[in-house]
Design a protein around this motif. Structure first.
Motif, PDB file in Angstrom:
ATOM      1  N   ALA A  42       0.827  -1.208   0.000  1.00 40.86           N
ATOM      2  CA  ALA A  42       0.000   0.000   0.000  1.00 40.86           C
ATOM      3  C   ALA A  42       0.863   1.259   0.000  1.00 40.86           C
ATOM      4  N   ARG A  43       2.010   1.176   0.655  1.00 40.00           N
ATOM      5  CA  ARG A  43       2.896   2.340   0.765  1.00 40.00           C
ATOM      6  C   ARG A  43       3.531   2.680  -0.578  1.00 40.00           C
ATOM      7  N   ASP A  44       3.966   1.656  -1.334  1.00 38.88           N
ATOM      8  CA  ASP A  44       4.638   1.915  -2.615  1.00 38.88           C
ATOM      9  C   ASP A  44       4.628   0.636  -3.440  1.00 38.88           C
ATOM     10  N   ILE A  45       3.514   0.359  -4.088  1.00 32.46           N
ATOM     11  CA  ILE A  45       3.407  -0.902  -4.822  1.00 32.46           C
ATOM     12  C   ILE A  45       4.325  -0.914  -6.039  1.00 32.46           C
ATOM     13  N   ALA A  46       4.647   0.253  -6.576  1.00 32.21           N
ATOM     14  CA  ALA A  46       5.529   0.312  -7.739  1.00 32.21           C
ATOM     15  C   ALA A  46       6.901  -0.262  -7.422  1.00 32.21           C
ATOM     16  N   ALA A  47       7.302  -0.194  -6.160  1.00 32.92           N
ATOM     17  CA  ALA A  47       8.613  -0.714  -5.768  1.00 32.92           C
ATOM     18  C   ALA A  47       8.683  -2.226  -5.835  1.00 32.92           C
ATOM     19  N   PHE A  48       7.545  -2.891  -6.026  1.00 33.79           N
ATOM     20  CA  PHE A  48       7.515  -4.347  -6.101  1.00 33.79           C
ATOM     21  C   PHE A  48       7.304  -4.847  -7.535  1.00 33.79           C
ATOM     22  N   VAL A  49       7.247  -3.929  -8.490  1.00 35.30           N
ATOM     23  CA  VAL A  49       7.093  -4.295  -9.898  1.00 35.30           C
ATOM     24  C   VAL A  49       8.473  -4.425 -10.528  1.00 35.30           C
ATOM     25  N   PRO A  50       8.797  -5.584 -11.125  1.00 39.98           N
ATOM     26  CA  PRO A  50      10.121  -5.757 -11.745  1.00 39.98           C
ATOM     27  C   PRO A  50      10.350  -4.732 -12.853  1.00 39.98           C
ATOM     28  N   THR A  51      11.590  -4.276 -12.951  1.00 43.25           N
ATOM     29  CA  THR A  51      11.929  -3.278 -13.968  1.00 43.25           C
ATOM     30  C   THR A  51      12.228  -3.902 -15.316  1.00 43.25           C
ATOM     31  N   ASP A  52      12.301  -5.222 -15.388  1.00 43.76           N
ATOM     32  CA  ASP A  52      12.646  -5.876 -16.650  1.00 43.76           C
ATOM     33  C   ASP A  52      11.441  -6.486 -17.359  1.00 43.76           C
ATOM     34  N   VAL A  53      10.218  -6.113 -16.969  1.00 42.09           N
ATOM     35  CA  VAL A  53       9.034  -6.650 -17.625  1.00 42.09           C
ATOM     36  C   VAL A  53       8.410  -5.576 -18.521  1.00 42.09           C
ATOM     37  N   ASP A  54       7.816  -6.029 -19.620  1.00 46.57           N
ATOM     38  CA  ASP A  54       7.124  -5.147 -20.540  1.00 46.57           C
ATOM     39  C   ASP A  54       5.736  -4.850 -19.989  1.00 46.57           C
ATOM     40  N   LEU A  55       5.458  -3.573 -19.744  1.00 43.56           N
ATOM     41  CA  LEU A  55       4.204  -3.188 -19.109  1.00 43.56           C
ATOM     42  C   LEU A  55       3.101  -2.868 -20.114  1.00 43.56           C
ATOM     43  N   ASP A  56       3.309  -3.188 -21.390  1.00 48.04           N
ATOM     44  CA  ASP A  56       2.313  -2.838 -22.405  1.00 48.04           C
ATOM     45  C   ASP A  56       0.974  -3.518 -22.179  1.00 48.04           C
ATOM     46  N   ARG A  57       0.968  -4.667 -21.505  1.00 48.71           N
ATOM     47  CA  ARG A  57      -0.278  -5.415 -21.331  1.00 48.71           C
ATOM     48  C   ARG A  57      -0.815  -5.339 -19.898  1.00 48.71           C
ATOM     49  N   VAL A  58      -0.283  -4.445 -19.111  1.00 48.77           N
ATOM     50  CA  VAL A  58      -0.703  -4.388 -17.712  1.00 48.77           C
ATOM     51  C   VAL A  58      -2.159  -3.948 -17.608  1.00 48.77           C
ATOM     52  N   VAL A  59      -2.896  -4.622 -16.720  1.00 51.73           N
ATOM     53  CA  VAL A  59      -4.251  -4.220 -16.373  1.00 51.73           C
ATOM     54  C   VAL A  59      -4.287  -4.009 -14.870  1.00 51.73           C
ATOM     55  N   GLN A  60      -5.185  -3.169 -14.427  1.00 53.20           N
ATOM     56  CA  GLN A  60      -5.232  -2.820 -13.003  1.00 53.20           C
ATOM     57  C   GLN A  60      -6.465  -3.394 -12.344  1.00 53.20           C
ATOM     58  N   GLY A  61      -6.256  -4.004 -11.203  1.00 55.45           N
ATOM     59  CA  GLY A  61      -7.354  -4.465 -10.373  1.00 55.45           C
ATOM     60  C   GLY A  61      -7.273  -3.787  -9.026  1.00 55.45           C
ATOM     61  N   THR A  62      -8.369  -3.801  -8.299  1.00 50.51           N
ATOM     62  CA  THR A  62      -8.385  -3.182  -6.978  1.00 50.51           C
ATOM     63  C   THR A  62      -8.753  -4.213  -5.930  1.00 50.51           C
ATOM     64  N   SER A  63      -8.315  -3.957  -4.720  1.00 51.03           N
ATOM     65  CA  SER A  63      -8.603  -4.847  -3.600  1.00 51.03           C
ATOM     66  C   SER A  63      -8.698  -4.039  -2.333  1.00 51.03           C
ATOM     67  N   SER A  64      -9.804  -4.216  -1.597  1.00 51.07           N
ATOM     68  CA  SER A  64      -9.916  -3.576  -0.283  1.00 51.07           C
ATOM     69  C   SER A  64      -9.159  -4.371   0.745  1.00 51.07           C
ATOM     70  N   GLY A  65      -9.184  -5.722   0.607  1.00 49.08           N
ATOM     71  CA  GLY A  65      -8.377  -6.576   1.443  1.00 49.08           C
ATOM     72  C   GLY A  65      -8.867  -6.719   2.861  1.00 49.08           C
ATOM     73  N   SER A  66      -8.551  -7.863   3.467  1.00 43.97           N
ATOM     74  CA  SER A  66      -8.953  -8.096   4.842  1.00 43.97           C
ATOM     75  C   SER A  66      -8.181  -7.225   5.814  1.00 43.97           C
ATOM     76  N   SER A  67      -7.050  -6.694   5.382  1.00 45.52           N
ATOM     77  CA  SER A  67      -6.292  -5.826   6.267  1.00 45.52           C
ATOM     78  C   SER A  67      -6.842  -4.415   6.289  1.00 45.52           C
ATOM     79  N   GLY A  68      -7.634  -4.082   5.285  1.00 44.97           N
ATOM     80  CA  GLY A  68      -8.134  -2.729   5.198  1.00 44.97           C
ATOM     81  C   GLY A  68      -7.238  -1.802   4.414  1.00 44.97           C
ATOM     82  N   SER A  69      -6.133  -2.324   3.843  1.00 44.23           N
ATOM     83  CA  SER A  69      -5.277  -1.503   2.999  1.00 44.23           C
ATOM     84  C   SER A  69      -5.773  -1.586   1.565  1.00 44.23           C
ATOM     85  N   SER A  70      -6.271  -0.488   1.033  1.00 46.92           N
ATOM     86  CA  SER A  70      -6.742  -0.491  -0.345  1.00 46.92           C
ATOM     87  C   SER A  70      -5.543  -0.549  -1.283  1.00 46.92           C
TER      88      SER A  70
END
Length: 365
Positions: free
Chosen positions: A46-74
């Motif tokens: 939740a703090r910085d999800i971009a920091a967990f995305v590999p830098t060597d992957v092609d993002l042309d096909r990325v789609v976004q989903g959302t999650s409220s989660g049981s922790s409450g972190s959107s």
């Protein structure tokens, strides 16, 4: 699919080594091998999800989903379309192990996902892997239908083969005068023994309990309500002080290493036992009716809360602690939603791991 803590698979070693080179979060920590990988939790994403995305992957096909989660972190989660599509053949595989013949039937809807909440997105689609057979997500809440009888008329006309949803939504579905599907698949919340028995008695079909997280995808499935078998995916499950920790490599845009689920149990030989997951919680409105916790989630997220803990006392009064957001706005919204006394306070910390997002002292009966 692996479980014994002393037999880490090759792919997990390789993922750890790669993470230290191309995933910013791990690169900053100087991760070089599995031994260097720390535990992470939802608040890290939740703090910085971009920091967990590999830098060597092609993002042309990325789609976004959302999650409220049981922790409450959107979270806004990056997914690859193939990773999403793999859930369908996995479901067919799991149903096959329950002796369910889920062959495409052009006269029936193939898959129906149900929710029961005041506000929810709904849609209809076609499953290309099943010859274009239709599927849909519908809201069982009365407010979603023009007339009370429309819901049952819709289900009767579609005769869905497989019905999925949370345990609370499925119990609501069981109250409808509709034909039985081939199978019921419960997810998102704990499926209690009582709820399983009710669904089995009502429909007389296999009831599968699929355990997983939006962040990791499916993890394990239970056919009998006793143990959960890990599903055949690139996942590694370990326990740390009794907490289930998952490494998942299926999503190329968000591979996760040693991710704390906040759920508890024991794992051995590909089987989870004693799983203590996310119990379903409802909140009593001032007029005596019930609201699902997802309705509260929507209001809290609307007012900017990142994480929260909400508790209803036997008197009906509700206390909430929220991390981030507007406590005054959230309090007004929850008061209007529930029509009971509500107190919301802002906090800077909710404790380590996954807080118990919702709880209630009121017996749901």
């Amino acid at each position: 699919m692996d479980a014994p803590d002393d037999d880490l698979p090759t792919w997990a070693h390789e993922l750890a080594a790669r993470a230290g080179q191309v995933i910013p979060f791990y690169r900053r920590l100087g991760v070089a091998s599995w031994a260097d990988v720390p535990l992470i939790e939802r608040s890290d994403l939740a703090r910085d999800i971009a920091a967990f995305v590999p830098t060597d992957v092609d993002l042309d096909r990325v789609v976004q989903g959302t999650s409220s989660g049981s922790s409450g972190s959107s979270l806004a989660i990056p997914w690859h379309p193939v990773d999403i599509a793999k859930d369908l053949p996995l479901l067919a595989y799991l149903l096959g192990h329950a002796d369910v013949d889920w062959a495409p039937d052009p006269a029936r809807m193939g898959l129906l996902s149900v929710v029961d909440q005041q506000q929810a997105f709904t849609y209809a689609s076609a499953m290309s892997l099943r010859d274009g057979q239709p599927m849909a997500r519908i809201n069982l809440h009365a407010a979603a239908w023009q007339a009370p009888e429309d819901l049952e008329k819709f289900v009767e006309s579609q005769r869905p083969q497989v019905v999925t949803g949370s345990s609370l939504a499925l119990l609501r579905y069981a109250e409808l005068d509709v034909p039985a599907p081939l199978a019921i698949v419960s997810g998102a919340l704990t499926l209690t023994a009582t709820a399983r028995a009710r669904l089995t008695e009502r429909f007389g079909v296999p009831v599968l309990d699929l355990y997983g997280l939006r962040e990791t995808g499916p993890i394990a499935v239970s056919y009998n309500g006793i143990e959960h078998h890990l599903v055949p995916r690139r996942i590694w499950v370990e326990t740390v002080d009794g907490e289930i920790v998952v490494t998942a490599a299926e999503n190329p845009y968000l591979p996760l290493l040693r991710y704390r689920t906040g759920d508890h149990g024991a794992v051995a030989h590909g089987v989870l036992t004693g799983l203590e997951g996310r119990a379903p919680v409802r909140f009593r409105h001032g007029d005596g009716t019930w609201l699902g916790s997802v309705d509260l989630t929507q209001q809290l997220q609307h007012h900017g809360a990142l994480m929260w803990q909400v508790h209803q006392h036997t008197s009906g009064a509700v206390d909430a602690e929220i991390l981030g957001g507007d406590p005054h706005g959230a309090q007004a919204a929850l008061s209007l939603l529930l029509d009971v006394p509500v107190t919301v306070v802002g906090v800077s910390h909710l404790g380590p791991g996954k807080p118990r997002r919702f709880s209630s002292d009121i017996d749901l009966g």
